[in-house]
Design a protein around this motif. Structure first.
Motif, mmCIF file in Angstrom:
data_model
loop_
_atom_site.group_PDB
_atom_site.id
_atom_site.type_symbol
_atom_site.label_atom_id
_atom_site.label_comp_id
_atom_site.label_asym_id
_atom_site.label_seq_id
_atom_site.Cartn_x
_atom_site.Cartn_y
_atom_site.Cartn_z
ATOM 1 N N SER A 86 -9.187 5.517 4.761
ATOM 2 C CA SER A 86 -8.675 4.410 5.570
ATOM 3 C C SER A 86 -9.036 4.584 7.046
ATOM 4 O O SER A 86 -9.318 3.601 7.743
ATOM 5 C CB SER A 86 -7.163 4.292 5.407
ATOM 6 N N ILE A 87 -9.056 5.817 7.526
ATOM 7 C CA ILE A 87 -9.447 6.070 8.921
ATOM 8 C C ILE A 87 -10.908 5.708 9.133
ATOM 9 O O ILE A 87 -11.277 5.106 10.152
ATOM 10 C CB ILE A 87 -9.179 7.542 9.301
ATOM 11 N N PRO A 117 -1.321 5.845 1.512
ATOM 12 C CA PRO A 117 -1.189 5.782 2.977
ATOM 13 C C PRO A 117 -2.436 5.151 3.591
ATOM 14 O O PRO A 117 -3.509 5.755 3.599
ATOM 15 C CB PRO A 117 -1.033 7.254 3.390
ATOM 16 N N ASP A 118 -2.298 3.948 4.093
ATOM 17 C CA ASP A 118 -3.441 3.139 4.503
ATOM 18 C C ASP A 118 -3.378 2.813 5.990
ATOM 19 O O ASP A 118 -2.479 2.103 6.441
ATOM 20 C CB ASP A 118 -3.467 1.846 3.681
ATOM 21 N N LEU A 119 -4.358 3.324 6.732
ATOM 22 C CA LEU A 119 -4.467 3.006 8.154
ATOM 23 C C LEU A 119 -5.484 1.903 8.411
ATOM 24 O O LEU A 119 -5.768 1.585 9.569
ATOM 25 C CB LEU A 119 -4.861 4.264 8.949
ATOM 26 N N THR A 120 -6.015 1.317 7.343
ATOM 27 C CA THR A 120 -6.991 0.230 7.500
ATOM 28 C C THR A 120 -6.393 -0.945 8.251
ATOM 29 O O THR A 120 -7.123 -1.707 8.898
ATOM 30 C CB THR A 120 -7.477 -0.246 6.116
ATOM 31 N N THR A 143 -11.953 0.520 1.588
ATOM 32 C CA THR A 143 -11.127 1.731 1.671
ATOM 33 C C THR A 143 -10.822 2.273 0.283
ATOM 34 O O THR A 143 -10.940 3.487 0.037
ATOM 35 C CB THR A 143 -9.807 1.428 2.409
ATOM 36 N N SER A 203 0.813 -1.216 0.000
ATOM 37 C CA SER A 203 0.000 0.000 0.000
ATOM 38 C C SER A 203 0.847 1.266 0.000
ATOM 39 O O SER A 203 0.630 2.170 -0.808
ATOM 40 C CB SER A 203 -0.954 -0.013 1.207
ATOM 41 N N PHE A 204 1.835 1.340 0.884
ATOM 42 C CA PHE A 204 2.612 2.563 1.044
ATOM 43 C C PHE A 204 3.653 2.758 -0.054
ATOM 44 O O PHE A 204 3.870 3.883 -0.507
ATOM 45 C CB PHE A 204 3.309 2.574 2.408
ATOM 46 N N ASN A 234 -12.124 5.827 -1.790
ATOM 47 C CA ASN A 234 -11.181 6.765 -2.393
ATOM 48 C C ASN A 234 -11.432 6.967 -3.893
ATOM 49 O O ASN A 234 -11.570 8.099 -4.357
ATOM 50 C CB ASN A 234 -9.755 6.274 -2.156
ATOM 51 N N HIS A 281 -7.456 9.505 0.492
ATOM 52 C CA HIS A 281 -7.083 8.128 0.841
ATOM 53 C C HIS A 281 -6.838 7.953 2.344
ATOM 54 O O HIS A 281 -7.241 6.946 2.934
ATOM 55 C CB HIS A 281 -5.858 7.680 0.051
ATOM 56 N N LEU A 282 -6.182 8.911 2.981
ATOM 57 C CA LEU A 282 -5.907 8.785 4.403
ATOM 58 C C LEU A 282 -7.200 8.801 5.213
ATOM 59 O O LEU A 282 -7.393 7.989 6.130
ATOM 60 C CB LEU A 282 -4.984 9.919 4.857
#
Length: 300
Positions: A91-92, A33-36, A76, A26-27, A80, A87-88
């Motif tokens: 994912s949140i 940038p994925d916080l999932t 997610t 992902s990154f 997006n 995207h951030l």
């Protein structure tokens, strides 16, 4: 550090190597940038544990956990690419929603797997102690996943996905449907994370709704730490760096917590993580001027 603590650190490092590979996708590959992952990791544990306690085959339960993680990643990506949410933030939103979903799946904050048959149960029949056999089994699995990921990223589909992350405009100009590749890449990324969560729950004997706290930081620490110690220009080097970074990170944490001179305790884990990630991010910048000076001296 005792042998038991050393092997335990390697075991956890190998488990989180799968997380690091997912974060790398992902990154680094998709530049997303994925916080999932803070939600998909406990999602995998919750789905797997809930199915196992109801009598489902542990291998099928683990597969279902990975598919559930893939679904979370696709949600997610859909937020997006379809709804045009940053995207951030997308994912949140998914991560927050997964907390309640995980509680719904388990029906309670945690599910114990003690006494249940898991994918690691066959290891009990071996002559080796469990704390030795488990890291060996995980090492084999991680190597297989790494090789499969290397092959995929060098395939036609994988190259299109990498192009999507590097330059989406150019990729679209070449006829690549970038939205589809973002959806697929995020699904694969979170499937790996959920797989790690399912295996973590089975190795530790329980699934808990709070398992995902700080997982993204651990994944980033592994990716950045691996990049700090290895040249990651080639894909196979980058994936190897993720694995090595994860193991080194867990060994560094174990060493810090087991060194009486430092006086650190379990509650200092987040502090240690922050320090290690900071060092991993600063180290490449410190090495580059040194290399430039060395090269300049050799040229003269």
């Amino acid at each position: 550090m005792s042998t038991f603590a050393l092997l335990g650190a390697i075991e956890v490092g190998l488990l989180f190597a799968l997380v690091a590979l997912g974060v790398y996708l992902s990154f680094r590959v998709l530049q997303f940038p994925d916080l999932t992952v803070d939600g998909s990791f406990p999602l995998g544990a919750a789905v797997c544990a809930s199915l196992i306690v109801t009598g489902v085959n542990p291998y099928l339960a683990t597969l279902a956990a990975a598919l559930a993680g893939a679904g979370a990643g696709m949600v997610t990506a859909w937020l997006n690419v379809r709804l045009k949410i940053l995207h951030l933030l997308a994912s949140i939103l998914t991560m927050i929603a997964l907390y309640s979903i995980n509680l719904r799946i388990m029906g309670r904050p945690n599910v114990a797997l003690l006494g249940e048959t898991t994918v690691f149960s066959p290891l009990d029949t071996l002559d080796l102690p469990t704390y030795v056999a488990l890291p060996i089994a995980l090492a084999v699995l991680v190597v297989v996943v790494k090789l499969a990921l290397d092959w995929f990223l060098n395939s036609e589909v994988g190259l299109a996905m990498r192009a999507t992350g590097v330059n989406p405009r150019m990729a679209r100009a070449q006829g690549i449907n970038t939205e589809h590749y973002i959806l697929g890449g995020m699904a694969l990324s979170n499937a790996l994370v959920a797989l790690a969560g399912a295996l973590f729950a089975q190795s530790q004997g329980a699934a808990d709704v709070t398992l995902g706290v700080g997982v993204i930081v651990v994944g980033l620490a592994a990716v950045i730490g691996g990049e700090a110690i290895m040249n990651t220009r080639a894909v196979w080097r980058a994936t190897l760096a993720c694995i090595m970074g994860s193991i080194i990170y867990r060994l560094a944490v174990a060493a810090a917590l087991n060194t009486d001179m430092l006086g650190l305790k379990a509650q200092d884990l987040n502090l240690i993580t922050a320090v290690l990630v900071t060092l991993a991010m600063v180290l490449p910048g410190v090495r580059m001027p040194f290399r430039s000076k060395t090269k300049g001296a050799s040229d003269t």
